[in-house]
Design a protein around this motif. Sequence first.
Motif, mmCIF file in Angstrom:
data_model
loop_
_atom_site.group_PDB
_atom_site.id
_atom_site.type_symbol
_atom_site.label_atom_id
_atom_site.label_comp_id
_atom_site.label_asym_id
_atom_site.label_seq_id
_atom_site.Cartn_x
_atom_site.Cartn_y
_atom_site.Cartn_z
ATOM 1 N N ARG A 526 0.814 -1.214 0.000
ATOM 2 C CA ARG A 526 0.000 0.000 0.000
ATOM 3 C C ARG A 526 0.849 1.267 0.000
ATOM 4 N N LEU A 527 1.977 1.251 0.703
ATOM 5 C CA LEU A 527 2.851 2.421 0.786
ATOM 6 C C LEU A 527 4.232 2.098 0.215
ATOM 7 N N ASP A 528 4.247 1.397 -0.905
ATOM 8 C CA ASP A 528 5.512 1.016 -1.538
ATOM 9 C C ASP A 528 6.407 2.207 -1.824
ATOM 10 N N HIS A 529 5.814 3.346 -2.161
ATOM 11 C CA HIS A 529 6.593 4.488 -2.636
ATOM 12 C C HIS A 529 6.576 5.658 -1.651
ATOM 13 N N GLU A 530 6.223 5.356 -0.405
ATOM 14 C CA GLU A 530 6.173 6.386 0.630
ATOM 15 C C GLU A 530 6.949 5.906 1.850
ATOM 16 N N GLY A 531 7.795 6.778 2.366
ATOM 17 C CA GLY A 531 8.712 6.403 3.426
ATOM 18 C C GLY A 531 8.053 5.867 4.675
ATOM 19 N N GLU A 532 6.825 6.293 4.962
ATOM 20 C CA GLU A 532 6.152 5.813 6.170
ATOM 21 C C GLU A 532 5.725 4.358 6.073
ATOM 22 N N GLY A 533 5.904 3.753 4.896
ATOM 23 C CA GLY A 533 5.559 2.345 4.736
ATOM 24 C C GLY A 533 6.636 1.378 5.185
ATOM 25 N N PHE A 534 7.798 1.915 5.601
ATOM 26 C CA PHE A 534 8.917 1.045 5.993
ATOM 27 C C PHE A 534 9.626 1.634 7.208
ATOM 28 N N GLU A 535 10.027 0.751 8.117
ATOM 29 C CA GLU A 535 10.840 1.169 9.265
ATOM 30 C C GLU A 535 11.774 0.028 9.649
ATOM 31 N N TRP A 536 13.047 0.344 9.733
ATOM 32 C CA TRP A 536 13.986 -0.652 10.225
ATOM 33 C C TRP A 536 13.713 -0.937 11.709
ATOM 34 N N ILE A 537 13.738 -2.189 12.069
ATOM 35 C CA ILE A 537 13.835 -2.572 13.482
ATOM 36 C C ILE A 537 15.302 -2.727 13.826
ATOM 37 N N ASP A 538 16.009 -3.534 13.046
ATOM 38 C CA ASP A 538 17.450 -3.696 13.233
ATOM 39 C C ASP A 538 18.080 -3.940 11.878
ATOM 40 N N ALA A 539 18.822 -2.943 11.397
ATOM 41 C CA ALA A 539 19.509 -3.059 10.110
ATOM 42 C C ALA A 539 20.985 -3.396 10.282
ATOM 43 N N ASP A 540 21.470 -3.474 11.524
ATOM 44 C CA ASP A 540 22.916 -3.495 11.768
ATOM 45 C C ASP A 540 23.463 -4.789 12.346
ATOM 46 N N ASN A 541 22.652 -5.829 12.392
ATOM 47 C CA ASN A 541 23.108 -7.088 13.006
ATOM 48 C C ASN A 541 23.893 -7.910 11.990
ATOM 49 N N ASN A 542 25.053 -7.386 11.623
ATOM 50 C CA ASN A 542 25.868 -8.097 10.640
ATOM 51 C C ASN A 542 26.500 -9.352 11.232
ATOM 52 N N GLN A 543 26.727 -9.400 12.550
ATOM 53 C CA GLN A 543 27.375 -10.566 13.147
ATOM 54 C C GLN A 543 26.536 -11.823 13.008
ATOM 55 N N GLN A 544 25.232 -11.670 13.046
ATOM 56 C CA GLN A 544 24.343 -12.823 12.879
ATOM 57 C C GLN A 544 23.685 -12.847 11.492
ATOM 58 N N SER A 545 23.977 -11.834 10.671
ATOM 59 C CA SER A 545 23.398 -11.722 9.328
ATOM 60 C C SER A 545 21.878 -11.791 9.376
ATOM 61 N N VAL A 546 21.312 -11.012 10.284
ATOM 62 C CA VAL A 546 19.863 -10.930 10.464
ATOM 63 C C VAL A 546 19.425 -9.487 10.248
ATOM 64 N N ILE A 547 18.345 -9.300 9.512
ATOM 65 C CA ILE A 547 17.715 -7.987 9.417
ATOM 66 C C ILE A 547 16.257 -8.123 9.821
ATOM 67 N N SER A 548 15.707 -7.057 10.391
ATOM 68 C CA SER A 548 14.291 -7.038 10.751
ATOM 69 C C SER A 548 13.736 -5.646 10.492
ATOM 70 N N PHE A 549 12.482 -5.612 10.076
ATOM 71 C CA PHE A 549 11.878 -4.327 9.729
ATOM 72 C C PHE A 549 10.359 -4.435 9.778
ATOM 73 N N ILE A 550 9.712 -3.269 9.710
ATOM 74 C CA ILE A 550 8.251 -3.170 9.718
ATOM 75 C C ILE A 550 7.794 -2.691 8.354
ATOM 76 N N ARG A 551 6.782 -3.357 7.788
ATOM 77 C CA ARG A 551 6.081 -2.842 6.618
ATOM 78 C C ARG A 551 4.691 -2.410 7.058
ATOM 79 N N ARG A 552 4.313 -1.194 6.701
ATOM 80 C CA ARG A 552 3.047 -0.618 7.140
ATOM 81 C C ARG A 552 2.129 -0.325 5.958
ATOM 82 N N GLY A 553 0.846 -0.508 6.185
ATOM 83 C CA GLY A 553 -0.168 -0.100 5.237
ATOM 84 C C GLY A 553 -0.712 1.260 5.603
ATOM 85 N N LYS A 554 -1.821 1.631 4.990
ATOM 86 C CA LYS A 554 -2.397 2.957 5.208
ATOM 87 C C LYS A 554 -3.209 3.015 6.498
#
Length: 647
Positions: A526-554
Amino acid sequence: MLTIENMPQLYPSDFDLYLFHEGTLYEGYKLFGAHYIEGELGNGFRFTVWAPNARAISVVGDFNDWKPNSHPLKMVKHSGVWTGFIQDLSENVRYKYAIETRSGTIIFKADPFAFYAEKRPATASMTSRLDRYEWHDHKWLRTREKIDIYHRPMAIYECHLGSWKTKDGELMSYRELADELPDYVCDKGFTHIELMPIMEHPFDRSWGYQVTGLFAPTSRFGSPEDFMYFVDACHARGIGVILDWAPAHFCRDAHGLGRFDGTPLYEPVDPRLADRPQWGTYNFDFSKNEVVSFLISSARFWMDVFHVEGFRIDAVSSMVYLNHNDDLPYRLTNKNGGEENLEGIEFLKKLNATIFIKFPSALMIAEEATDYPLVTAPVDKGGLGFNYKWNMGWVHDILRYMSFPPEQRRDHHQLITFSMLYAYSENFILSFSHDELVYGKRSLLNKMPGDMWQKFANLRALYGYFITHPGKKLLFMGSEFAQFDEWKDLEQVDWKLLDQYETHRSFLKFSTALNHFYQEHACLWRLDHEGEGFEWIDADNNQQSVISFIRRGKRKGDYCIVVCNFTPTVYHDFKIGVPNAGTYLEMFNSDAELYGGSGQCNTEPVEAEDAPWNNQPYALKVTLPPLGMSIFMKETKKRLQEFTAHN
């Protein structure tokens, strides 16, 4: 033969000629080419062609034993446009133009505006009528006008008709394909089909990117009416049709557009600007208004006559830059000394602006490989005017990342997070296209490291990130069931894998379920092209090679939590931050046994802890599957029913 003098109503109007020479005759297909005419003075075909430097032109074919001057055309008012009428000429008759050049040589050319051509390797044009097919997609077209494409799901199935499926080793027809392909695409969870160019082309292995007929669906698969039937069948299943289109260049074959009237006409006069050595083709000359009218008329033709949804424009970078991808012994510059192709840029702006005036919901997709700015910005805002662009940077980064063994991925973590720094600079489509699967690049599955189980698990994790990352989606045929070999353009997709191996059947179940999950959950598009549709939870866990984030609708509360683990390690009691208290359910897990995974799933609801984590006010403790992707959502009655049914 009746002459134009006897039928003055067949002359091109002064206004049409004015528009053509001005570069604004956007429905040129109604004037040029071979058109069936009925009238009191007789029925037949009118022929109209642009060849300003010819000394004489005639129509030749089986009806006059291919003898030049038997049916001559007449130039209209020194316009460079020639026209004539042949009485009692029927449909499906072969013809060409016999063009006498300035030197007196006669050359034979196919009609640039032909609607139909004889089957390769033969090269003549065919008389044809396009006004008799009875369409059944009226409701689809009315609905299409109202769709907000930016806030809808888009999962595109890229397809090469000649190698999707064959019948007894032979090409299937448009009608045979129509009876299978739209159902398959719909059932597998795609919303659109993108056809590699079906405009007429002489050489199979050009895949349609080197054309001779920009107004003719290739006769390899049948007639123009057969292609209408195919598009109609797609629309009946709710599948949009996108065509690959290559207005950057054309092939040099003798019957084609090259030196059409004995002189450079559709290509630039300067051979340095005309030649495309990398592809062995000619560039179109965007500085000529008549060429602009010709090309924009081609785009309008496919949308007006064949009801397609839009185009993926090939090689946009080569239209934007004079020296893109050409290893030439000289450098080309524009009048200002720069390397931008000023005329090419203006053509693209004019093309897009013109299409959107009549088709506001059109898809105009750029394959643009550089960082040229504002590709998908409106023309009146300084942009090129496309509404989508392939995100080739993300594709190259993620495929490079996935090629590393898991133990090395910690050192390349930025490759999977960098894209979010520019994700909203354009309207992007994430494209795992045919370009990534040919010339020894290997299939997506075979790009993955590890043993066979790890290859499939890595690919499931990759698809999980692909579907949940902001941007619309495109996947090339065969990749939906993890074809092991790269694309073989002279053979059908490796359907036998589905008969022989459970791993590929399980993967097809996975990709199908993932596509349908994507369509059914607005927070993923729904918000593919709007910044409020995405939020990093953890973008920096390179030691475990894990990323987590939130995708939001309207809607408030419409969100999901996505976690990707790019190592083969199972992480139990893994802690991730979440924005709200309450109960969470794992709604999708790429490691499910049903999909060929190890079954490391969260089969019980998970209660959020009142403990801040990852800059979120609450936290979940979950199991992360090996080389897997999980999606968690807040519990609702409907989701609990789905969750319970799957567990």
